[in-house]
Design an enzyme around this catalytic site. Structure first.
Site, PDB file in Angstrom:
ATOM      1  N   LYS A 113      -3.056  -1.776  -0.163  1.00  0.00           N
ATOM      2  CA  LYS A 113      -4.516  -1.054  -0.967  1.00  0.00           C
ATOM      3  C   LYS A 113      -4.250  -0.897  -2.308  1.00  0.00           C
ATOM      4  O   LYS A 113      -5.300  -1.110  -3.107  1.00  0.00           O
ATOM      5  CB  LYS A 113      -4.733   0.253  -0.267  1.00  0.00           C
ATOM      6  CG  LYS A 113      -3.782   1.264  -0.425  1.00  0.00           C
ATOM      7  CD  LYS A 113      -4.050   2.570   0.210  1.00  0.00           C
ATOM      8  CE  LYS A 113      -3.006   3.597   0.407  1.00  0.00           C
ATOM      9  NZ  LYS A 113      -2.648   4.203  -0.846  1.00  0.00           N
ATOM     10  N   THR A 114      -3.123  -0.591  -2.883  1.00  0.00           N
ATOM     11  CA  THR A 114      -2.927  -0.578  -4.553  1.00  0.00           C
ATOM     12  C   THR A 114      -3.111  -1.503  -5.087  1.00  0.00           C
ATOM     13  O   THR A 114      -3.855  -1.917  -5.950  1.00  0.00           O
ATOM     14  CB  THR A 114      -1.628  -0.005  -4.515  1.00  0.00           C
ATOM     15  OG1 THR A 114      -1.255   1.307  -3.749  1.00  0.00           O
ATOM     16  CG2 THR A 114      -1.510   0.595  -6.037  1.00  0.00           C
ATOM     17  N   ASP A 141      -8.026   5.929  -5.434  1.00  0.00           N
ATOM     18  CA  ASP A 141      -7.116   5.798  -4.453  1.00  0.00           C
ATOM     19  C   ASP A 141      -6.720   7.238  -3.384  1.00  0.00           C
ATOM     20  O   ASP A 141      -6.801   8.367  -4.140  1.00  0.00           O
ATOM     21  CB  ASP A 141      -5.817   5.531  -5.263  1.00  0.00           C
ATOM     22  CG  ASP A 141      -4.718   4.552  -4.519  1.00  0.00           C
ATOM     23  OD1 ASP A 141      -5.211   4.405  -3.276  1.00  0.00           O
ATOM     24  OD2 ASP A 141      -3.624   4.412  -4.721  1.00  0.00           O
ATOM     25  N   GLN A 143      -3.290   9.045   6.869  1.00  0.00           N
ATOM     26  CA  GLN A 143      -2.260   9.483   6.026  1.00  0.00           C
ATOM     27  C   GLN A 143      -2.651  10.788   5.308  1.00  0.00           C
ATOM     28  O   GLN A 143      -2.161  11.003   4.356  1.00  0.00           O
ATOM     29  CB  GLN A 143      -1.881   8.536   5.126  1.00  0.00           C
ATOM     30  CG  GLN A 143      -1.051   7.285   5.817  1.00  0.00           C
ATOM     31  CD  GLN A 143      -0.760   6.192   4.844  1.00  0.00           C
ATOM     32  OE1 GLN A 143       0.058   6.451   4.027  1.00  0.00           O
ATOM     33  NE2 GLN A 143      -1.377   5.148   4.900  1.00  0.00           N
TER      34      GLN A 143
END
Length: 752
Positions: free
Chosen positions: A36-37, A219, A250
């Site tokens: 994802k980053t 994010d 998460q």
DNA sequence: CTGCTCGGCCTTTTT
DNA sequence: GGCCGAGCAG
């Protein structure tokens, strides 16, 4: 065009879709390890190459370190572009300083950390007139913090307060706020709350910033709280180009006001949004993904989501049973040492996670004993030492003379004969005149009750601070040096006979170096910037991932990182899940997510450890294994090193009996006692490596070198020709010594 | 009135 | 193991 193609070349279709999405809201639901980053960074670069101006992009990350990394990567992908990347808190601080005039704040405000906050809460609590207070300042401060994060004003809080605790908080909350404003200070939560409030109430400012930040990317959106959400929302009204990335599995910060509903409601909040799911994991083996998936599936409040990987099956996930906490620390360090010795992994490939910070202590001694290099990733622990906090308080008071907490911290450090009684008088005088404490100290002649030593002390203190204040424009490190000299702090330490003060002297010396480095990076930065960076630094910000050492950190700090080999310690009922969560199903689910986060950091090998006994608050307790271990799939590999040592047999047997008694205490939580299968002794288990001969050298030891003088050992590993000793000398900085014949004489041991 | 020492208390996780 | 408050000496 080919430039953009290169940005997309190594991405999957889903990732590509996320990167190339044009205008309008975008939700990326990204499973652990799904890149994802990478997707978000590429998206920033893609936007830039599509002609979006860098100044129109705002990217929010969870830590300053992540922000720095994203800046670097974007810079590499789209050179010459300075995109604003920061954490929510840094963004808030910057906005508050930049728009201070328009919002009615003084731009030189101090940022109070939790410690400072609790002192102020304590003060407010005492002033509240509530007698027989049953609640700690910490607890009340926590409640105020949570309220601010949920965007609840003191007035609104008062209306909804029901029980006695909440009523106490509702009385203290406004008093605390008043004290903050009088001190010209902001707490962490203000950095979100006040900008959010300003954006909500000041339409002109809102529209201006919305237009400025046309593209907003966030994010770790699953850990957003209401105040942060308000900021996002207000910046995305005229230009709703908001892209959020997160994973509900998460979400681990519910306890500090984060609300998982915010990510779940995104599609409803931002109509016409698009959702992209990334479920392919590129990080871990099939075994690890399977175990983590089976565990997280026990959460009832969960949108079912599958994580898949094309990676190899890998070794099974391991569960290791140790006799006690010390064995656990020793055993894990020994295993790591052997893995490195065999050439299979490097030290830096290993990470050790735990639920609470307190568990790092036994590890520390195990690392030192085995000469294994390590780093405990705990904030900028260096700046939290008493001596450094003192010096920083001087600096804060210089930058903001209203800062009450800092004034009280340093006014009698070193001792100037100003005691509690005199300070009480000073405080009531200051309150009556509505002036700050430092200003009041300058008018001590007018306070007839204060005389003698205390009066002279206050007058001199005020004079000294005024002199220092006229030098406020000095570069940060020169100001630190001047403070050390003029305040008498340096002299106090130098003249002391306490050998610990020699350490302290070196630490404050290092503070000068730290300030110098900060200034060298960018000459335009001021002392306020220096102080702000220190206060807003997160735990991982101080982590050096380049160095070849084992990384030790809390499960919370591990979020977003990855390591080839991961050990999770103390996976025991009461620690993970933590006992404070056991009475509440939702909180146990958060603990399970925390365990899930830890497990999914592992790329190749994963070890979940627990001990039969553990020392806690000076008492030895029997422990039972975590319910989370019971929830793992059946193919995990149980390891019990004590089975190879007959001596431990009895202890193990005893534990089987005792732990079932201990388990009764958990009966109401639904956890069942768990007895790992009995294993045959393992003859393959290697004996531990003999200890290095004792040279007296160890971490923290004071040594004498014929050329550099007195210093402290800051790193110590290996023995014989491979021995490495790093020593910090106050005047010469850090020096590394390698090998057998080191000209270092041990002159003092650090106290335990 | 100040400053030091001893003993009782508590200890999740963090920007 | 560490911090704060109480109590005592200077």
């Amino acid at each position: 065009m080919s430039e953009s193609a290169e940005l997309l070349a190594d991405l999957t279709d889903d990732q590509k879709a996320a990167v190339t999405h044009g205008e309008g809201p975008l939700l990326i639901l990204a499973g652990a390890g799904s890149g994802k980053t990478r997707a978000i960074t590429r998206r920033v670069a893609y936007l830039l190459r599509s002609g979006v101006r860098a100044s129109n992009i705002l990217a929010i990350t969870f830590t300053n370190k992540a922000a720095g990394e994203m800046k670097t990567r974007v810079e590499k992908l789209a050179p010459g572009n300075k995109v604003w990347v920061s954490t929510f808190h840094s963004l808030g601080a910057r906005l508050l300083r930049q728009y201070a005039d328009r919002l009615g704040y003084d731009r030189n405000f101090t940022i109070y950390d939790m410690d400072d906050r609790n002192k102020l809460v304590k003060d407010a609590l005492e002033a509240s007139g509530i007698d027989n207070v049953k609640f700690s300042p910490e607890r009340i401060g926590g409640a105020i913090s949570k309220a601010k994060n949920q965007f609840i004003t003191p007035a609104a809080y008062q209306k909804t307060a029901t029980d006695f605790f909440q009523q106490t908080v509702s009385v203290v909350y406004p008093l605390y706020e008043k004290r903050l404003r009088n001190a010209n200070a902001m707490d962490f939560d203000d950095l979100l709350y006040l900008p959010a409030m300003a954006l909500k109430l000041n339409e002109e400012l809102r529209a201006e910033l919305d237009a400025r930040f046309r593209y907003v990317l966030i994010d770790e959106y699953q850990d957003t709280n209401s105040a942060q959400y308000q900021i996002v929302k207000q910046l995305s009204r005229d230009y709703p180009n908001v892209c959020v990335v997160g994973d509900p599995d998460q979400s681990i910060y519910r306890w500090r006001g984060s609300d998982i509903k915010i990510i779940l409601d995104f599609e409803r909040d931002f109509p016409q949004s698009r959702t992209i799911t990334l479920s392919q994991n590129y990080r871990s083996t099939k075994s690890i993904i399977h175990a983590a998936s089976v565990l997280i599936d026990h959460n009832k409040q969960r949108k079912k989501k599958d994580l898949v990987t094309d990676n190899p099956q890998g070794d099974p996930v391991n569960v290791i049973t140790f006799d006690n906490g010390l064995d656990e620390a020793d055993g894990v360090v020994t295993r790591i040492k052997e893995a490195v010795k065999s050439g299979k992994f490097k030290y830096r490939d290993h990470a050790i996670f735990m639920r609470i910070n307190a568990l790092t202590r036994s590890l520390e001694s195990a690392f030192v004993k085995h000469g294994v290099p390590f780093q405990i990733v705990k904030g900028l622990a260096f700046f939290e030492r008493k001596e450094n906090r003192d010096v920083l308080a001087y600096l804060r008071l210089l930058a903001n003379p209203q800062d009450t907490v800092s004034f009280l911290r340093v006014v009698n450090e070193p001792v100037r004969g100003i005691g509690k009684v005199s300070l009480d008088k000073l405080q009531s005088f200051a309150a009556g005149q509505e002036i700050g404490l430092l200003v009041a100290a300058g008018q001590v002649a007018r306070i007839t009750e204060i005389k003698g030593k205390a009066a002279t002390g206050l007058r001199d203190f005020h004079r000294m601070m005024s002199e220092l204040r006229s030098r406020l424009d000095l570069p940060p490190h020169e100001l630190v040096r001047l403070v050390l000299e003029k305040s008498g702090y340096e002299t106090m330490l130098r003249d002391s006979t306490d050998e610990e003060d020699a350490d302290r002297l070196m630490n404050v010396g290092e503070l000068v170096t730290a300030a110098k480095q900060f200034w060298d990076e960018d000459n335009s930065r001021t002392i306020t910037d220096f102080l702000e960076q220190i206060t807003l630094a997160s735990d991982v910000d101080g982590w050096d991932e380049q160095a070849d050492h084992v990384s030790v950190m809390t499960l919370h700090a591990s979020k977003g990182l990855e390591f080839p080999v991961v050990y999770v310690l103390a996976v025991e009922q009461g620690l993970l899940p933590h006992e404070r969560s056991l009475s509440n199903d939702e909180e146990v689910e958060e603990e399970r997510r925390l365990c899930f986060v830890g497990m999914t950091r592992a790329m190749k090998e994963l070890y979940l450890c627990h001990a039969r006994m553990r020392e806690f608050r000076g008492q030895l307790n029997y422990c039972i294994v975590s319910q989370f271990i019971q929830e793992l799939p059946r193919d995990v590999n149980f390891i019990d090193p004590s089975m190879s040592r007959n001596v431990a047999r009895t202890a193990a047997d005893e534990w089987r009996v005792k732990s079932s008694h201990a388990a009764k205490d958990w009966a109401d939580t639904g956890a069942r006692p768990f007895i790992p299968p009995v294993r045959k002794p393992n003859p393959d288990l290697k004996p531990t490596i003999p200890d290095a001969p004792d040279t007296g050298l160890a971490l923290g030891v004071l040594v004498q070198h014929e050329e550099f003088g007195l210093g402290t050992v800051t790193e110590y590993s290996g023995y014989g020709a491979l021995r490495r000793v790093k020593v910090r000398f106050p005047a010469h900085g850090e020096k590394l010594f390698v090998g057998d014949k080191i000209r270092l004489k041990v002159v003092g041991r650090r106290k335990a």
